[in-house]
Scaffold this motif. Structure first.
Motif, short mmCIF file in Angstrom:
data_model
loop_
_atom_site.label_atom_id
_atom_site.label_comp_id
_atom_site.label_asym_id
_atom_site.label_seq_id
_atom_site.Cartn_x
_atom_site.Cartn_y
_atom_site.Cartn_z
N VAL A 226 0.86 -1.18 0.00
CA VAL A 226 0.00 0.00 0.00
C VAL A 226 0.90 1.24 0.00
CG1 VAL A 226 -1.79 1.27 1.24
CG2 VAL A 226 -1.80 -1.24 1.25
N HIS A 227 0.56 2.19 -0.87
CA HIS A 227 1.35 3.43 -0.96
C HIS A 227 0.48 4.65 -0.68
CE1 HIS A 227 4.96 1.62 -2.56
NE2 HIS A 227 4.33 1.12 -3.61
N LEU A 228 1.09 5.65 -0.07
CA LEU A 228 0.51 6.98 0.08
C LEU A 228 1.45 7.95 -0.59
CD1 LEU A 228 -1.59 8.92 1.47
CD2 LEU A 228 0.03 9.05 3.39
N ALA A 229 0.91 8.82 -1.45
CA ALA A 229 1.77 9.74 -2.19
C ALA A 229 1.11 11.10 -2.32
CB ALA A 229 2.10 9.18 -3.58
N ARG A 230 1.94 12.08 -2.65
CA ARG A 230 1.47 13.47 -2.80
C ARG A 230 1.92 14.00 -4.15
NH1 ARG A 230 3.00 16.31 2.21
NH2 ARG A 230 0.96 15.55 2.87
N LEU A 231 1.06 14.79 -4.78
CA LEU A 231 1.40 15.45 -6.03
C LEU A 231 2.26 16.67 -5.74
CD1 LEU A 231 0.89 15.42 -9.13
CD2 LEU A 231 -1.01 16.99 -8.71
N HIS A 232 3.43 16.72 -6.37
CA HIS A 232 4.34 17.86 -6.20
C HIS A 232 4.83 18.27 -7.58
CE1 HIS A 232 8.23 19.89 -5.21
NE2 HIS A 232 7.44 20.47 -4.33
N GLY A 233 4.33 19.40 -8.08
CA GLY A 233 4.64 19.77 -9.46
C GLY A 233 4.01 18.76 -10.39
N ASN A 234 4.83 18.20 -11.29
CA ASN A 234 4.31 17.16 -12.19
C ASN A 234 4.79 15.77 -11.81
OD1 ASN A 234 6.96 17.02 -13.15
ND2 ASN A 234 6.55 18.40 -14.86
N GLU A 235 5.14 15.61 -10.54
CA GLU A 235 5.60 14.32 -10.05
C GLU A 235 4.79 13.86 -8.84
OE1 GLU A 235 10.33 14.08 -10.93
OE2 GLU A 235 9.72 15.44 -9.31
N ILE A 236 4.78 12.57 -8.65
CA ILE A 236 4.23 11.96 -7.45
C ILE A 236 5.40 11.68 -6.51
CG2 ILE A 236 3.34 9.77 -6.56
CD1 ILE A 236 1.18 11.60 -7.48
N VAL A 237 5.27 12.11 -5.24
CA VAL A 237 6.28 11.85 -4.22
C VAL A 237 5.68 10.87 -3.21
CG1 VAL A 237 7.80 12.82 -2.48
CG2 VAL A 237 7.20 14.18 -4.50
N TYR A 238 6.33 9.75 -3.02
CA TYR A 238 5.84 8.74 -2.09
C TYR A 238 6.12 9.17 -0.65
CZ TYR A 238 4.99 5.70 -6.05
OH TYR A 238 4.50 5.18 -7.21
N ARG B 115 10.28 9.67 -6.44
CA ARG B 115 9.45 10.50 -7.31
C ARG B 115 9.23 9.79 -8.64
NH1 ARG B 115 9.36 16.17 -6.35
NH2 ARG B 115 10.30 16.70 -4.36
N LEU B 116 8.01 9.90 -9.17
CA LEU B 116 7.69 9.35 -10.48
C LEU B 116 6.81 10.34 -11.22
CD1 LEU B 116 6.87 5.59 -9.73
CD2 LEU B 116 8.91 6.49 -10.84
N PRO B 117 6.84 10.31 -12.55
CA PRO B 117 5.96 11.21 -13.32
C PRO B 117 4.49 10.94 -12.99
CG PRO B 117 7.63 10.21 -14.73
CD PRO B 117 7.71 9.50 -13.42
#
Length: 243
Positions: free
Chosen positions: A97-109, A128-130
């Motif tokens: 299970v992952h929780l992530a946040r949108l930062h700019g144009n990337e997802i930060v876990y 970080r992933l696109p």
């Protein structure tokens, strides 16, 4: 001011690097004069923010950066609110299970509960992933008007796998489908052999959701019944977190 900007740029550069970087790398990639880059690296090494390799010729983030990153996650209100539910559903289903946040144009876990199975793919906190190539990112992009999403995306959508959506029109259609069904699917778009299901976390207050929750599961462990049950559990987990 220039020194502070260079320090931030160097730390971000090293945090994104997939391997230790040399002084030459730093000077060429960041455009910092050699003498200034060396002095900055030595200051960061002496303070624990950067560590040299055994030969002293390449550099990576140090233990102090790790402590600061861990402190950020530990004190994050969303992580605190979601962690117990994440632990419970991961334990119940045995999947990551992952929780992530949108930062700019990337997802930060932000947080991860690891699958108990030996076959698992895990994105550690800080990775970080696109946004367009992940279920987490698509769940959040679907909450926004297309004009806002289009402005947020990079000019060229780079493929991580052969399944990554790199055409803007196709991505727009996919986000419409996400809104219709109420959750996003990453069909091997970021990692071959992995299917992810994700939902945005709307905490209210009138702001557009910035965080999302996901299950990441190897396709070999999925069939139609398990997929339906996983999605149901994910939707219920979302409601428990944001209520």
């Amino acid at each position: 001011m220039k020194s502070a900007e260079r320090t931030i740029a160097l730390l971000e550069y090293l945090s994104a690097a997939d391997q230790p970087r040399s002084l030459r790398d730093v000077t060429s990639d960041l455009g910092i004069p050699r003498a200034s880059a060396y002095a900055l690296l030595m200051t960061l090494v002496n303070s624990g923010w950067v560590e040299p390799d055994a030969a002293g010729s390449r550099y990576s983030l140090g233990i102090r950066a790790l402590r600061v990153g861990a402190s950020y996650v530990e004190h994050d209100d969303v992580v605190r609110q979601a962690q117990r539910v994440m632990d419970e559903i991961s334990q119940e289903w045995g999947e990551t299970v992952h929780l992530a946040r949108l930062h700019g144009n990337e997802i930060v876990y932000l947080a991860t509960c690891i699958s108990r199975h030996s076959l698992a793919v895990v994105s550690r906190p800080g990775r970080r992933l696109p946004c367009y190539g992940t279920g987490l990112g698509k769940a959040l992009l679907a909450e926004r008007p297309w004009a806002e999403t289009d402005a947020l995306l990079p000019e060229i959508l780079q493929a991580r796998t052969v399944h990554t959506i790199t055409d803007r029109a196709a991505l727009r259609d996919e986000l419409r489908r996400v809104r219709e069904r109420g959750y996003a699917i990453d069909e091997q778009e970021s990692t071959i052999g992995l299917r992810c299901f994700a939902v945005s976390l709307d905490f209210g207050g009138g702001s557009v959701p910035k965080e999302a929750l996901s299950f990441s599961i190897p396709i070999v462990r999925l069939d139609a019944d398990r997929e339906r049950d996983i999605v149901k559990a994910l939707l219920e987990a979302r409601d428990r977190i944001v209520r």
